[in-house]
Scaffold this active site. Sequence first.
Site, mmCIF file in Angstrom:
data_model
loop_
_atom_site.group_PDB
_atom_site.id
_atom_site.type_symbol
_atom_site.label_atom_id
_atom_site.label_comp_id
_atom_site.label_asym_id
_atom_site.label_seq_id
_atom_site.Cartn_x
_atom_site.Cartn_y
_atom_site.Cartn_z
ATOM 1 N N GLY A 54 0.702 -1.340 0.365
ATOM 2 C CA GLY A 54 0.740 -0.170 0.024
ATOM 3 C C GLY A 54 0.850 1.371 -0.123
ATOM 4 O O GLY A 54 2.053 1.229 0.680
ATOM 5 N N HIS A 57 3.124 4.819 2.960
ATOM 6 C CA HIS A 57 4.441 4.709 3.434
ATOM 7 C C HIS A 57 6.049 4.875 2.655
ATOM 8 O O HIS A 57 7.048 4.060 3.205
ATOM 9 C CB HIS A 57 4.229 2.988 4.245
ATOM 10 C CG HIS A 57 3.035 2.454 4.205
ATOM 11 N ND1 HIS A 57 2.599 2.617 5.063
ATOM 12 C CD2 HIS A 57 2.841 0.775 4.184
ATOM 13 C CE1 HIS A 57 1.618 1.624 5.915
ATOM 14 N NE2 HIS A 57 1.608 1.348 4.378
ATOM 15 N N LYS A 105 5.260 -8.307 2.636
ATOM 16 C CA LYS A 105 4.891 -7.809 4.252
ATOM 17 C C LYS A 105 3.813 -8.371 4.882
ATOM 18 O O LYS A 105 2.779 -8.795 3.658
ATOM 19 C CB LYS A 105 4.631 -6.306 4.569
ATOM 20 C CG LYS A 105 5.617 -5.515 3.939
ATOM 21 C CD LYS A 105 5.048 -4.056 4.349
ATOM 22 C CE LYS A 105 4.598 -3.396 3.638
ATOM 23 N NZ LYS A 105 4.455 -3.356 2.345
ATOM 24 N N HIS A 219 -0.298 1.096 8.832
ATOM 25 C CA HIS A 219 -1.603 1.505 8.400
ATOM 26 C C HIS A 219 -2.577 1.925 9.303
ATOM 27 O O HIS A 219 -3.638 2.023 8.857
ATOM 28 C CB HIS A 219 -2.409 0.184 8.012
ATOM 29 C CG HIS A 219 -1.818 -0.883 7.016
ATOM 30 N ND1 HIS A 219 -0.887 -2.062 7.197
ATOM 31 C CD2 HIS A 219 -1.251 -0.547 5.803
ATOM 32 C CE1 HIS A 219 -0.465 -2.800 6.122
ATOM 33 N NE2 HIS A 219 -0.714 -1.937 5.412
#
Length: 335
Positions: A54, A57, A105, A219
């Site tokens: 995602g 990051h 991950k 997240h």
Amino acid sequence: MNHLFLPVDAPVEAALRGFALAHPGLVSLHEDPLYVTARDRHPGRRVGLLSGGGSGHEPLHAGFVGRGMLDAAVPGRVFASPHNRQVYEASRAVAGEDGVLHVVKNYTGDRINFGIAAERLRADGIPVRRVLVDDDLATDDAETATGRRGTGATVIVEKLLGGAADAGLGLDELAEAGAAFAAASRSIAVAARAQTAPGRGGEAFALADGEIEYGVGIHGERAARTVPRPDFADLVDRMTQQVLDGLTDREDTVLLLVNGLGATTLLELYALHDRVRHQLDKRGVRVAGQLVGTFVPALDMSGFSVTVTALRENWLDWWHAPALTPAFPLSETAR
């Protein structure tokens, strides 16, 4: 309400275009599907290295694309997994003579989409293996069905794998080494303020004055516990001891990451690093290499994480191997 400074339409695409324009000598942008690749790779590399996940990051993962680290990175939407087509096309683009290695991950969506892409690659005759990063002690619990989350150790795993790939290791050797890197790494994170909620603005969750989330996720996942904020030294000492206790390998020599979660200043991070090093020194633990900065944030969360990797002697050359990427600080790994 506070909002992020992002365009309403296609924010990830806009950010990747800006990233590629800022680093034209290092990366190439591919927009359909969306991924970035390195413009240069070591001639001894037999295996393509790819990671992703995602957005939100940054600099993970695109910032670590370049000679000595990743050959490609695949971004998803903010806090969301990339589509398997992105992973598949990027893997085909960077696969070496001995195939491609995925650094994943440990999140359900990432595992599913990288897994589907891997099946498609194998059907095409491209060898593919996976390294699963699962370092987060906050989710090291029998009640957590998915196991430990993948967090800050991803940067260390990617750097070590890059050095090993440039040394000419084959696919199976890299997969075995990557699994060992991940197994030797543990992390814990805390936050004093939540990240801005994408789209709607405002803080994603509220904390009262004097409270912190102990064990927060990258997240923006809330921790299992909201606790009264400890004294600075007590908090850092507790986190340092927890990551050392979480290691299953020997811990006399380590790699260390003190990582900001987005809104934490370098003034804070260097003070935190000083305290962590003080505690490691007291315990007779030697730091052979360190990173201090914002490498795996959760958008603009105010907090930090500590990652420790128990180092085996033959790994140090891979840590010190040259790397040239938009975000990796070569000077901090130099001998």
